[in-house]
Design an enzyme around this catalytic site. Structure first.
Site, short mmCIF file in Angstrom:
data_model
loop_
_atom_site.label_atom_id
_atom_site.label_comp_id
_atom_site.label_asym_id
_atom_site.label_seq_id
_atom_site.Cartn_x
_atom_site.Cartn_y
_atom_site.Cartn_z
N TYR A 155 -12.68 -13.89 19.46
CA TYR A 155 -12.97 -15.17 19.30
C TYR A 155 -12.33 -16.01 20.67
CZ TYR A 155 -12.34 -20.02 17.49
OH TYR A 155 -12.26 -21.30 17.20
N ASP A 156 -11.23 -15.70 21.04
CA ASP A 156 -10.63 -16.18 22.33
C ASP A 156 -11.45 -16.05 23.40
OD1 ASP A 156 -8.71 -16.63 20.26
OD2 ASP A 156 -6.95 -15.73 21.74
N THR A 220 4.44 -23.45 15.62
CA THR A 220 4.02 -24.90 15.54
C THR A 220 2.52 -24.90 15.65
OG1 THR A 220 4.28 -25.42 17.80
CG2 THR A 220 5.95 -25.69 16.40
#
Ligand code: NAD
Ligand code: UDP
Ligand code: UDP
Length: 323
Positions: A155-156, A220
């Site tokens: 994906y990246d 996060t």
């Protein structure tokens, strides 16, 4: 220009949305139809269903085509939102070779189409191009920290190569390109089984099942409501030829996964308990967009607070479960 209100005064155009049956694509399609444009949705339903479009299928200005963008496509359009690509880790890791092909071959085909028709073309790139970032918050000039051989690489690196292709078509052919780097987006029409954190937590909370936190939950993310995302992407498409991006589009308010879980439990009033599971390989530790460029260039910034967006998303999922 105020991108949050920018797109209302335009003449009708023929717009293609690849991945238009998907979560973000279906919202873009709806917004384009609302403003009188003709929309050609191109999708192979790899990570979505026709259900996302069912309420639009009787609209006189929509055409839906089942097509895999890794194969050539010859149609006449003025603008292309190129969103086709599975976006959730479990979907993009299911057939990683196909994921890379979709980003690379798919982008080559859509850029070839844009070159022939002289259409403007927007790429939905991703904050994943920054990998597990060592710069925080992420600015567009940061080159990222990406594992080229891990389970997220299809994906990246696929998206990084897609960005390269967009900029090379610009340099070689002066194409009208727009590259948006999208940060975590949520809202109605996410697939309940796509494994993303917002859909998982909501589905689990509504079912009274354990909320699965991967790792200790201190990692996060910054969550953007889909309506804000659509405004940002449409604002970017409306910019003049000189504006290419890349531009971060996302909400700069950062939450830990533990905080997200607590918020979902609070809104749903669910009695689900929290259960920790192993952290997946290469899971980014912190992610938050610097949106200065979007604010300066597009006059755009997100409006929806996470609680409000979650309330709307939870109402959608609750309705899906009941009906
Ligand atoms: P999604 O999976 O709901 O939508 C993607 C759509 O592309 C699906 O309808 C899928 O069937 C279609 N598709 C996949 N491969 C295809 C192919 N080869 N040919 C034709 N269609 C194909 O995901 P989404 O969240 O709506 O994401 C849309 C775009 O935004 C993706 O390009 C994604 O990488 C990007 N993005 C999304 C997020 C997010 O948080 N949602 C974050 C960063 C980037
Ligand atoms: N292509 C497409 N639709 C078009 C024009 C091109 O799908 O309307 C595909 C074509 O199959 C080609 C790719 O886009 O493989 C790249 O096109 P480009 O013109 O850039 O390169 P070339 O045709 O020289 O390979
Ligand atoms: N995550 C989690 N529980 C889940 C699904 C995801 O704790 O049930 C975590 C995941 O490990 C990641 C974050 O939530 O740290 C966001 O995951 P998601 O798959 O939604 O998006 P991405 O990792 O691509 O940002």
């Amino acid at each position: 220009m105020d991108a949050n209100a920018a797109q209302t005064t335009t003449t009708p155009r023929r717009v293609m949305v690849t991945g238009g049956a998907g979560f973000i694509g279906s919202h873009i399609t709806e917004s384009l139809l609302d403003q009188g444009h003709e929309v050609l949705v191109v999708d192979n339903y790899y990570s979505s269903t026709r259900r996302n479009l069912v309420h639009l299928l009787d609209h006189p200005n929509i055409e839906v085509m089942r097509h895999d963008v890794t194969f050539p496509l010859y149609v006449e359009v003025d603008e292309i939102y190129h969103l086709a690509c599975p976006a959730s880790p479990i979907f993009y890791q299911r057939d990683p070779v196909q994921t890379t092909k979709t980003s690379v071959h798919g982008s080559i085909n859509m850029l070839g189409l844009a070159k022939r028709t002289r259409a403007k073309i927007l790429l939905s790139s991703t904050s994943e191009v920054y990998g597990d970032p060592q710069v925080h918050p992420q600015t567009e000039d940061y080159w990222g920290n990406v594992n080229p051989i891990g389970i997220r690489s299809c994906y990246d690196e696929g998206k990084r190569c897609a960005e390269t292709l967009f900029f090379d078509y610009r340099r070689q052919h002066d194409l009208g390109i727009k590259v948006a780097r999208i940060f975590n987006t949520y809202g109605p029409r996410m697939q309940p089984d796509d494994g993303r954190v917002v859909s998982n937590f909501i589905v689990q909370a509504l079912a009274g099942e354990p909320i699965t936190i991967y790792g200790d939950g201190s990692q996060t993310r910054s969550f953007c409501y889909v309506d804000d995302m659509v405004d940002g992407l449409r604002g970017l498409m409306a910019t003049p030829h000189e504006v290419t991006g890349p531009i971060n589009i996302g909400n700069p308010v950062e939450f830990t996964m533990l905080e997200l879980a607590e918020l979902v439990l609070d809104i749903t009033g669910s009695g689900s308990r929290i259960e920790h599971r192993p952290l997946p390989q290469d899971d980014p530790t912190r992610r938050r967009p610097d949106i200065t460029r979007a604010q300066d260039t597009l006059g755009w910034q997100p409006r929806a607070h996470l609680r409000d967006g979650l309330e709307r998303t939870i109402a959608y999922f609750a309705d899906q479960v009941v009906t």
